[in-house]
Design a protein around this motif. Structure first.
Motif, mmCIF file in Angstrom:
data_model
loop_
_atom_site.group_PDB
_atom_site.id
_atom_site.type_symbol
_atom_site.label_atom_id
_atom_site.label_comp_id
_atom_site.label_asym_id
_atom_site.label_seq_id
_atom_site.Cartn_x
_atom_site.Cartn_y
_atom_site.Cartn_z
ATOM 1 N N GLN A 89 25.577 23.665 -27.213
ATOM 2 C CA GLN A 89 26.228 22.189 -27.687
ATOM 3 C C GLN A 89 27.586 22.390 -27.283
ATOM 4 O OE1 GLN A 89 26.217 21.619 -31.869
ATOM 5 N NE2 GLN A 89 27.270 19.458 -31.844
ATOM 6 N N GLY A 90 28.042 21.428 -26.319
ATOM 7 C CA GLY A 90 29.601 21.272 -26.010
ATOM 8 C C GLY A 90 30.147 19.998 -26.261
ATOM 9 N N PRO A 91 30.946 20.081 -27.299
ATOM 10 C CA PRO A 91 31.642 18.758 -27.775
ATOM 11 C C PRO A 91 32.585 18.355 -26.834
ATOM 12 C CG PRO A 91 31.525 20.468 -29.747
ATOM 13 C CD PRO A 91 31.144 21.066 -28.316
ATOM 14 N N PRO A 92 33.187 17.173 -26.965
ATOM 15 C CA PRO A 92 34.147 16.389 -25.891
ATOM 16 C C PRO A 92 35.146 17.602 -25.540
ATOM 17 C CG PRO A 92 33.347 14.724 -27.580
ATOM 18 C CD PRO A 92 32.966 16.226 -27.959
ATOM 19 N N GLY A 93 35.066 17.844 -24.098
ATOM 20 C CA GLY A 93 36.321 18.576 -23.830
ATOM 21 C C GLY A 93 36.247 19.925 -23.839
ATOM 22 N N GLY A 140 21.468 15.953 -24.898
ATOM 23 C CA GLY A 140 21.360 15.201 -26.218
ATOM 24 C C GLY A 140 21.084 13.646 -25.978
ATOM 25 N N GLN A 141 20.708 13.503 -24.957
ATOM 26 C CA GLN A 141 20.180 12.185 -24.665
ATOM 27 C C GLN A 141 18.596 12.256 -23.892
ATOM 28 O OE1 GLN A 141 23.428 10.192 -21.941
ATOM 29 N NE2 GLN A 141 23.335 8.788 -23.618
ATOM 30 N N TYR A 142 18.294 13.644 -23.863
ATOM 31 C CA TYR A 142 16.972 13.543 -23.028
ATOM 32 C C TYR A 142 15.875 14.060 -24.027
ATOM 33 C CZ TYR A 142 14.884 15.052 -18.385
ATOM 34 O OH TYR A 142 14.230 15.044 -17.167
ATOM 35 N N SER A 143 14.749 12.968 -23.877
ATOM 36 C CA SER A 143 13.759 13.135 -24.872
ATOM 37 C C SER A 143 13.170 14.319 -25.003
ATOM 38 C CB SER A 143 12.935 11.561 -24.798
ATOM 39 O OG SER A 143 12.257 11.654 -23.598
ATOM 40 N N LEU A 144 12.464 14.405 -26.236
ATOM 41 C CA LEU A 144 11.592 15.750 -26.133
ATOM 42 C C LEU A 144 10.277 15.536 -25.098
ATOM 43 C CD1 LEU A 144 11.286 15.931 -29.967
ATOM 44 C CD2 LEU A 144 12.126 17.872 -28.422
ATOM 45 N N PRO A 193 24.415 16.969 -29.172
ATOM 46 C CA PRO A 193 23.488 15.659 -29.945
ATOM 47 C C PRO A 193 24.504 14.732 -30.890
ATOM 48 C CG PRO A 193 23.477 17.919 -31.027
ATOM 49 C CD PRO A 193 24.190 18.334 -29.779
ATOM 50 N N GLN A 194 25.752 14.885 -30.625
ATOM 51 C CA GLN A 194 26.598 14.093 -31.523
ATOM 52 C C GLN A 194 27.130 12.850 -30.457
ATOM 53 O OE1 GLN A 194 25.520 14.988 -34.411
ATOM 54 N NE2 GLN A 194 27.382 14.515 -35.232
ATOM 55 N N GLN A 195 26.730 13.056 -29.391
ATOM 56 C CA GLN A 195 27.117 11.943 -28.361
ATOM 57 C C GLN A 195 26.120 10.906 -28.380
ATOM 58 O OE1 GLN A 195 30.204 12.699 -26.127
ATOM 59 N NE2 GLN A 195 30.415 13.603 -27.997
ATOM 60 N N LEU A 196 25.957 10.024 -27.426
ATOM 61 C CA LEU A 196 25.180 8.848 -27.430
ATOM 62 C C LEU A 196 23.730 9.228 -27.731
ATOM 63 C CD1 LEU A 196 26.789 6.457 -24.938
ATOM 64 C CD2 LEU A 196 26.955 6.352 -27.692
ATOM 65 N N PRO A 197 22.941 8.660 -28.489
ATOM 66 C CA PRO A 197 21.557 9.066 -28.730
ATOM 67 C C PRO A 197 20.636 8.683 -27.513
ATOM 68 C CG PRO A 197 21.997 7.169 -30.062
ATOM 69 C CD PRO A 197 23.296 7.431 -29.580
ATOM 70 N N GLN A 198 19.711 9.420 -27.690
ATOM 71 C CA GLN A 198 18.452 9.049 -26.763
ATOM 72 C C GLN A 198 18.036 7.551 -27.012
ATOM 73 O OE1 GLN A 198 16.767 9.904 -24.097
ATOM 74 N NE2 GLN A 198 15.085 8.439 -23.977
ATOM 75 N N VAL A 199 18.001 6.659 -25.709
ATOM 76 C CA VAL A 199 17.433 5.172 -25.737
ATOM 77 C C VAL A 199 16.037 5.127 -25.668
ATOM 78 C CG1 VAL A 199 17.877 3.127 -24.737
ATOM 79 C CG2 VAL A 199 19.791 4.727 -24.778
ATOM 80 N N ARG A 205 28.167 7.147 -31.466
ATOM 81 C CA ARG A 205 29.023 6.127 -30.827
ATOM 82 C C ARG A 205 30.399 5.937 -31.064
ATOM 83 N NH1 ARG A 205 26.745 2.119 -28.032
ATOM 84 N NH2 ARG A 205 24.735 2.528 -28.976
ATOM 85 N N LEU A 206 30.874 6.200 -32.325
ATOM 86 C CA LEU A 206 32.471 6.139 -32.757
ATOM 87 C C LEU A 206 32.852 7.738 -32.174
ATOM 88 C CD1 LEU A 206 32.296 4.995 -36.471
ATOM 89 C CD2 LEU A 206 33.315 3.788 -34.323
ATOM 90 N N ASN A 207 32.136 8.650 -32.201
ATOM 91 C CA ASN A 207 32.497 9.969 -31.685
ATOM 92 C C ASN A 207 32.806 9.899 -30.201
ATOM 93 O OD1 ASN A 207 33.151 12.860 -31.350
ATOM 94 N ND2 ASN A 207 30.816 13.061 -30.990
ATOM 95 N N VAL A 208 32.065 9.366 -29.512
ATOM 96 C CA VAL A 208 32.101 9.204 -28.003
ATOM 97 C C VAL A 208 33.466 8.183 -27.600
ATOM 98 C CG1 VAL A 208 30.975 8.441 -25.865
ATOM 99 C CG2 VAL A 208 29.870 9.696 -27.418
ATOM 100 N N ALA A 209 33.463 7.188 -28.332
ATOM 101 C CA ALA A 209 34.659 6.293 -27.871
ATOM 102 C C ALA A 209 35.834 6.788 -28.335
ATOM 103 C CB ALA A 209 34.463 5.018 -28.923
#
Length: 767
Positions: free
Chosen positions: A396-400, A510-514, A533-539, A727-731
């Motif tokens: 898991q790699g948070p922003p930056g 974090g966006q790649y579906s199972l 997983p704290q970034q944008l979720p899977q669409v 979404r807030l986290n990414v922004a």
């Protein structure tokens, strides 16, 4: 057979029930595609004018029910719901006679509804006969889009995987049973994702235009003109062609663009080129391409110029609408998942170990000696992967926090050991960003390869260009190579053989579906999941009986903000955000465990405090556009641009903050367009504006976030979308120094539901 109903309730709720519970979907597909459901409501509304304030069945039936008009306490659906509540209370209180009377009245209401619908159907036919409207012959329905043999295999594998779960309620399942339920859902994943599109597609063919004209990527044509009339086939051209200019309104947020190939819809009776249609059904075809999109000079309307192709002969009719293009084919992924599911079912009751199954079980990676923990992230990950086989490792790699740097260094180290490595992600851009870092780590250009994306065949690239699918197997025949691609590549055995890779790295996991994780895992003996997983979720577009649409890292995290230690590694230091801003992001999304690297405190923006700054902008009745927030953001930029900015790590000392040093993020495309216009008018043409999706992976000294909506009641997709922590986290975390949260004060009084074990928290912009 036909099923007559009034309004769309029956069809839409059958779809919801089938999708939610995963039963009867194929039967419903066939009924919808064959036109078995006949909605009498749009027929009445289009053909009859009545002296009443609505077209409810209760109002219309006065024209044909005569002396049998409704009487009694239950005269509409709302009454029947209340009556059922009264019945339950009477039953539970032991008032048997009263309960039976209430139940009989409800049954009477339902019986009357069926009789009324039948009488309406017969009355309409009588009117048609009286006015000389000829009966149209029935048309045999087209064959189902679902291949019969594939359907048989999918059904058999799904049934075999679900058999051990018979009688076990979902909350009572153990890890192995949960994995089997997910495996069964994975087999149907791509079909269910497509199903949402096709159900709406079939509905648009028969439903009143006003019920779907506001959907995204739909253009209901108000004016159509032939720009270039039909040209007959010539040379290599095998179809008739014409260009048509269509004027209408695209709903804000639509993604229709140049080179897209939407469906072209015609009113009934449709041209022969649309194929056979059922009575009352609009026709359409998908042999069209968007040449340009603009604004009509005659009116405030969108104009779309299309190139339409069809054969064997042209027709004079003009389109009445453009509707969304069909989903991208996923045959390779479906076949890979099915192959995996069949092998799993054949091995029951003792399924074999494997990376995909380990993930579904949430089982710690199987590593000889356990996870390495020396404190050197790259060395630890390399050591753990070498000691592992047929399993996975999560990072898991948070922003930056250097996720891409760490991933590239790991890939380079293993490539030097002769490993064959794949790099997969949702998009070509993400894959290519990681490949560039791999090259920067010293892996030779001839050892890094990728097939170009569609339309990018001539673009210059720093890696080896694999011109066709046939070039991939020979490239992988060598050792110490790195192959970039998407799920379409790694799930296809003709490109990447089953188990051909020593390691497959899934970036932005974090966006790649199972489901797609299972599909690409067929090509490798080990998986490395890189992402957050704290970034944008899977669409996801579909409804699934199990959470198979969840991202691989999201599933492993199991509601935790930080990946459990036994499953992999958490990169706990951000080199992007100033400590003050990092503290806000860490509290919001990382359990307070994300810290800032000391170098981030060396930056300076004169006159501006670092951190997160709420900016309250009162507004009312704003949903996807807020001129008030746009004006406030322009003022913010005026106050920021030109201030002294120093960033030693980026080689900037005593420089000025420029317009392109600020990014502006909005939740809706309509607000993005409004902001773009306002910023351009103010001279800030270099300032980047976009939705959160556009800026994931990017950074800037300052980020300004527009929340847009005035209140929870004004949010078109629900307040959970607007206040989604991911979404807030990414922004917010795009910023190095300061982030501004521009919002209506009424949004701050909303208490959204949360998935944290500690429960929902009141949204507070200062946090």
């Amino acid at each position: 057979m036909h099923i007559y109903h009034y309004a769309d309730y029956e069809r839409s709720h059958l779809q919801q029930l089938c999708a939610r519970h995963g039963v009867g979907e194929q039967i419903l597909d066939e009924l919808l595609e064959a036109g078995v459901f006949v909605d009498l409501y749009p027929i009445v509304k289009r053909s009859i004018r009545i002296s009443a304030n609505s077209y409810s069945l209760k109002k219309v039936e006065q024209l044909y029910m005569g002396d049998e008009l409704r009487t009694g306490d239950v005269t509409n659906a709302a009454d029947s719901v209340q009556q059922y509540v009264d019945y339950c209370q009477a039953r539970d209180a032991g008032r048997t006679e009263e309960a039976q009377r209430l139940l009989a009245e409800i049954a009477d209401y339902n019986r009357y509804d069926c009789v009324s619908t039948l009488r309406l159907r017969d009355w309409l036919l009588g009117l048609a006969d009286a006015h000389g409207v000829s009966r149209r012959p029935a048309i045999d329905p087209a064959e189902s889009r679902r291949d019969a043999e594939l359907a048989r295999r999918e059904d058999a594998a799904t049934a075999a995987l679900l058999a051990p779960l018979d009688g076990v309620a979902a909350p009572d399942r153990d890890a192995d049973q949960t994995a089997l339920a997910l495996a069964a859902a994975a087999i149907e994943y791509h079909r269910r994702e497509d199903k949402s599109y096709w159900w709406e597609h079939f509905n648009r063919e028969i439903a009143p235009v006003e019920t779907w004209e506001d959907q995204r990527d739909v253009l209901v044509v108000h004016d159509a003109r032939v720009a270039t009339d039909w040209e007959p086939p010539a040379g290599r051209q095998s179809l008739w062609r014409r260009t048509v200019t269509l004027a209408g309104r695209l709903t804000p947020g639509s993604g229709l663009g140049e080179s897209d190939d939407p469906f072209v819809m015609y009113t009934d009776p449709a041209p022969e080129g649309c194929g056979m249609t059922l009575p009352g059904q609009r026709g359409e075809h998908s042999r069209t391409r968007v040449l340009s999109i603009g604004v009509s000079a005659r009116a405030e309307a969108d104009t779309v110029v299309t190139l339409e192709e069809r054969g064997p002969a042209p027709w004079p009719q003009l389109p009445m609408a453009l509707t969304p293009k069909p989903p991208i084919r996923t045959a390779a992924q479906r076949e890979a998942i099915l192959e995996w599911g069949e092998a799993l079912a054949a091995a029951l009751p003792g399924p074999p170990d494997g990376a995909a199954l380990d993930i579904l079980r949430r089982r710690p990676p199987r590593i000889d000696g356990g996870l390495a923990r020396t404190g050197d992230a790259v060395a630890d990950i390399v050591a753990s992967l070498i000691a592992m086989s047929d399993s996975y490792l999560a990072v898991q790699g948070p922003p930056g926090s250097g996720k891409t740097y760490v991933g590239a260094a790991v890939i380079a180290a293993l490539a030097r050991r002769g490993w064959r490595i794949g790099v997969a992600a949702q998009s070509h851009a993400v894959v290519e960003n990681l490949l560039r870092q791999v090259l920067a780590n010293g892996v030779p250009r001839g050892r890094v390869g990728k097939k170009p994306g569609r339309g990018e065949e001539q673009r210059a690239v720093p890696w080896t260009r694999l011109a066709s699918n046939d070039d991939i197997p020979p490239f992988l025949a060598a050792t110490g190579v790195v192959l970039g691609g998407t799920a379409w590549d790694f799930a296809n055995p003709n490109k990447v053989g089953r188990g051909a890779l020593d390691l497959l790295v899934i970036d932005e996991a974090g966006q790649y579906s199972l489901a797609n994780t299972i599909a690409v895992a067929m090509g490798a003996r080990r998986l490395l999941l890189l992402g957050d997983p704290q970034q944008l979720p899977q669409v996801s577009q579909g409804v699934h009986p199990e959470p198979i649409q969840t991202s691989a890292l999201g599933w492993l995290s199991d509601g935790h903000d930080v990946l459990p230690d036994e499953l992999g590694y958490f990169l706990a230091e951000s080199r992007r955000m100033h400590p003050a801003l990092c503290a806000a992001v860490s509290s919001l999304s990382y359990e307070g465990r994300l810290g800032a690297h000391p170098s981030t405190a060396l930056r300076r923006l004169d006159g501006v405090e670092p951190g997160l700054h709420p900016v309250a902008v009162p507004s009312a009745d704003r949903s996807v556009e807020s001129p008030e927030e746009a004006a406030a953001i322009v003022d913010l930029l005026r106050s920021l641009v030109g201030r002294g900015w120093s960033d030693p790590g980026a080689g900037r000392s005593d420089t000025q903050l420029d317009a392109d040093d600020v990014i502006v993020v909005a939740p809706y495309n309509a607000q993005v367009a409004l902001l773009r216009g306002a910023l351009d008018a103010a001279g800030f043409t270099a300032t980047r504006v976009g939705t959160v999706d556009k800026f994931q992976g990017q950074e800037a000294p300052v980020a300004i976030v527009s929340m847009t909506a005035s209140s929870a009641l004004d949010v078109p997709r629900g307040i959970d979308f607007l206040l989604l922590r991911n979404r807030l986290n990414v922004a917010i975390s795009r910023a190095k120094w300061a982030a501004y949260l521009v919002h209506s004060p009424r949004c701050a009084i909303t208490c959204p539901t949360g998935r944290r074990a500690r429960g929902a928290q009141r949204f507070h912009p200062a946090r």
